[in-house]
Scaffold this active site. Structure first.
Site, mmCIF file in Angstrom:
data_model
loop_
_atom_site.group_PDB
_atom_site.id
_atom_site.type_symbol
_atom_site.label_atom_id
_atom_site.label_comp_id
_atom_site.label_asym_id
_atom_site.label_seq_id
_atom_site.Cartn_x
_atom_site.Cartn_y
_atom_site.Cartn_z
ATOM 1 N N ALA A 112 -12.498 31.768 2.310
ATOM 2 C CA ALA A 112 -12.768 32.730 3.380
ATOM 3 C C ALA A 112 -13.577 32.078 4.502
ATOM 4 O O ALA A 112 -14.423 31.219 4.225
ATOM 5 C CB ALA A 112 -13.517 33.932 2.808
ATOM 6 N N GLY A 114 -10.615 31.782 6.140
ATOM 7 C CA GLY A 114 -9.217 31.370 6.153
ATOM 8 C C GLY A 114 -8.835 30.261 7.110
ATOM 9 O O GLY A 114 -7.651 29.913 7.194
ATOM 10 N N GLY A 115 -9.791 29.688 7.829
ATOM 11 C CA GLY A 115 -9.445 28.624 8.767
ATOM 12 C C GLY A 115 -8.746 27.456 8.111
ATOM 13 O O GLY A 115 -7.702 26.981 8.567
ATOM 14 N N ASP A 179 -14.463 23.461 0.380
ATOM 15 C CA ASP A 179 -15.403 23.571 1.498
ATOM 16 C C ASP A 179 -16.619 24.304 0.934
ATOM 17 O O ASP A 179 -16.729 25.519 1.016
ATOM 18 C CB ASP A 179 -14.780 24.321 2.663
ATOM 19 C CG ASP A 179 -15.645 24.266 3.909
ATOM 20 O OD1 ASP A 179 -16.229 23.201 4.169
ATOM 21 O OD2 ASP A 179 -15.750 25.286 4.610
ATOM 22 N N CYS A 232 -20.744 21.632 5.660
ATOM 23 C CA CYS A 232 -21.148 21.592 7.067
ATOM 24 C C CYS A 232 -22.666 21.386 7.139
ATOM 25 O O CYS A 232 -23.349 21.999 7.954
ATOM 26 C CB CYS A 232 -20.718 22.842 7.818
ATOM 27 S SG CYS A 232 -21.383 24.390 7.167
#
Length: 445
Positions: A112, A114-115, A179, A232
């Site tokens: 989520a 969704g990129g 991620d 990130c």
């Protein structure tokens, strides 16, 4: 920018005095926004011929561009047609670096909103299987919407723990993208709220999650398969140290070196870092891992086609509205409650898992009829339907706001509504008026 003193000391130690000053100077620059073309519906070449929001490319993503400062890509009918995804440029790097091949079985385990899943789905080109998962049931609603906007037909969207997934998918996936949840240091320039949340407790909490997710991902990966681990954040404890510890525990894995280009910094363990003072983006960490060993075939009990007498309502709709061979991939029909879905072949049995959607939702059975879904419309093109309506820009905005539109010389019945040949949703013609069937929850505000 009011950065915590302890964080600044860590970054100075990581970067060195000179580069640390360059990093601090990057906070004086504006954040970069970007968008990524949906290659399932559009192409980079088509966009460049008639650019809308900017033409500067994101060099590490073939379909990525930077937005011009005054651009508003979320306020254009093409956004509602799923022709692109608005995404921070460095966040395009994980799904670009992971080498996807047609026919792969791919897991995006922290997917989520969704990129990265939409990027993976576009690269698969409606082949193989894409499993998009997020442990947060609330966040998976946005994930599902973005998958549907992109017209991805070979996906399974679910909300499960990595541990439970590993019970169903051992040695199943060719590629896995992680991620991972992180302390978000790479987002400080873009989101000042992330600075307020930063502390030791958050970092420690993220580290435990990162280790756990990697462990279960390793169980689900085939021999020869690859994991792309990304965050990130800049914290070595959440990046290189996580990879180092994982490799010590898993001798069957090794690092696949990432190429030193595009401004990526290649550091310890063969991992890559994206820093905001070296690239046009916020920041990311990437590590590509490959599982060694001999590939073995694992048997999975797959979903079987299951239909009932209501399928005749869909067959009637299909006969009246669609041309043959509208399907984008081989699959099976499955009914869940009142919903008819079209699943990709070889989907494992998923009973017991929290699944939001298997495959493409074609629509819903009502009393003595079939009602097509918004997702179905966005997976089709005007070449798939017998009746379509192309709206002007102003008409498209009115349609997306839920208004009824007068259309001359159109036969009655279901039609695919679009702009410039790209589908937006369904309408139903009745005596020269287009009854609006656009999904209420998605309306243009």
């Amino acid at each position: 920018m009011n950065l915590p003193q302890e964080y600044m000391e860590k970054m100075k130690h990581l970067l060195g005095e000179k580069e640390f000053q360059q990093y601090l100077a990057s906070f004086e620059q504006k954040s970069k926004t970007g968008f990524r073309i949906n290659s399932l519906k559009w192409s980079k070449e088509q966009y460049v011929k008639k650019p809308l929001f900017g033409i500067e490319p994101v060099v590490w993503c073939e379909e990525g561009f930077y937005c011009e400062e005054q651009a508003r890509p979320a306020k254009h009918p093409y956004y509602y047609a799923g022709l692109y995804y608005i995404q921070e440029p460095s966040a395009m790097s994980p799904a670009s670096v992971l080498p996807i091949e047609k026919g792969d079985y791919v897991l995006d385990i922290c997917a989520a909103p969704g990129g990265k899943s939409t990027q993976l789905g576009a690269r698969l080109g409606q082949t193989g299987i894409l499993v998009s998962n997020d442990i947060s049931a609330g966040r998976t609603k946005a994930l599902l919407k973005n998958i549907e906007l992109f017209g991805i037909c070979n996906s399974i969207v679910m909300s499960e723990t990595p541990q439970k997934l590993s019970n169903y998918f051992q040695n199943y996936f060719d590629k896995i993208l992680i991620d991972a949840p992180c302390s978000g240091e790479g987002m400080f320039r873009k989101d000042s709220d992330m600075i307020k949340k930063w502390n030791h407790e958050l970092i420690h909490f993220c580290i435990e999650q990162q280790k756990e997710i990697l462990e279960y991902a390793a169980m689900m990966l085939k021999a020869g398969g690859m994991i792309l681990y990304s965050t990130c954040t800049f914290s070595p404890e959440e990046n290189e140290e996580i990879i180092k510890q994982f490799l010590q525990l898993h001798q069957e894995f090794n690092i696949v070196p990432i190429q030193q280009k595009w401004g990526f910094e290649i550091g310890r363990e063969g991992c890559a870092r994206l820093f905001p003072h070296k690239i046009k983006g916020e920041g990311h960490f990437l590590a590509l891992l490959q599982k060694q060993g001999t590939k073995t075939e694992t048997f999975f009990e797959t979903e079987k086609e299951q239909i009932d007498k209501r399928i005749s309502f869909f067959e009637e709709f299909e006969k009246q509205v669609l041309y043959p061979n509208w399907q984008k991939t081989k699959g099976i029909y499955k009914i869940y409650g009142d919903d008819l879905c079209y699943l990709p072949e070889n989907v494992p049995m998923l009973k017991g898992l929290r699944v939001l959607r298997s495959g493409l939702q074609l629509g819903t059975f009502k009393k003595n009829r079939f009602e097509p879904s918004q997702a179905f419309a966005l997976a089709l093109t005007k070449q798939n339907v017998k009746n379509d309506i192309d709206l002007t820009y102003d008409e498209a905005v009115r349609y997306l706001k839920g208004e009824t539109i007068s259309i001359l010389e159109q036969k009655d019945g279901w039609c695919l509504v679009g702009i410039d040949g790209y589908a937006l949703g369904w309408g139903k013609m009745q005596k020269g008026r287009l009854k609006n069937k656009y999904r209420t929850a998605w309306k243009w505000e």
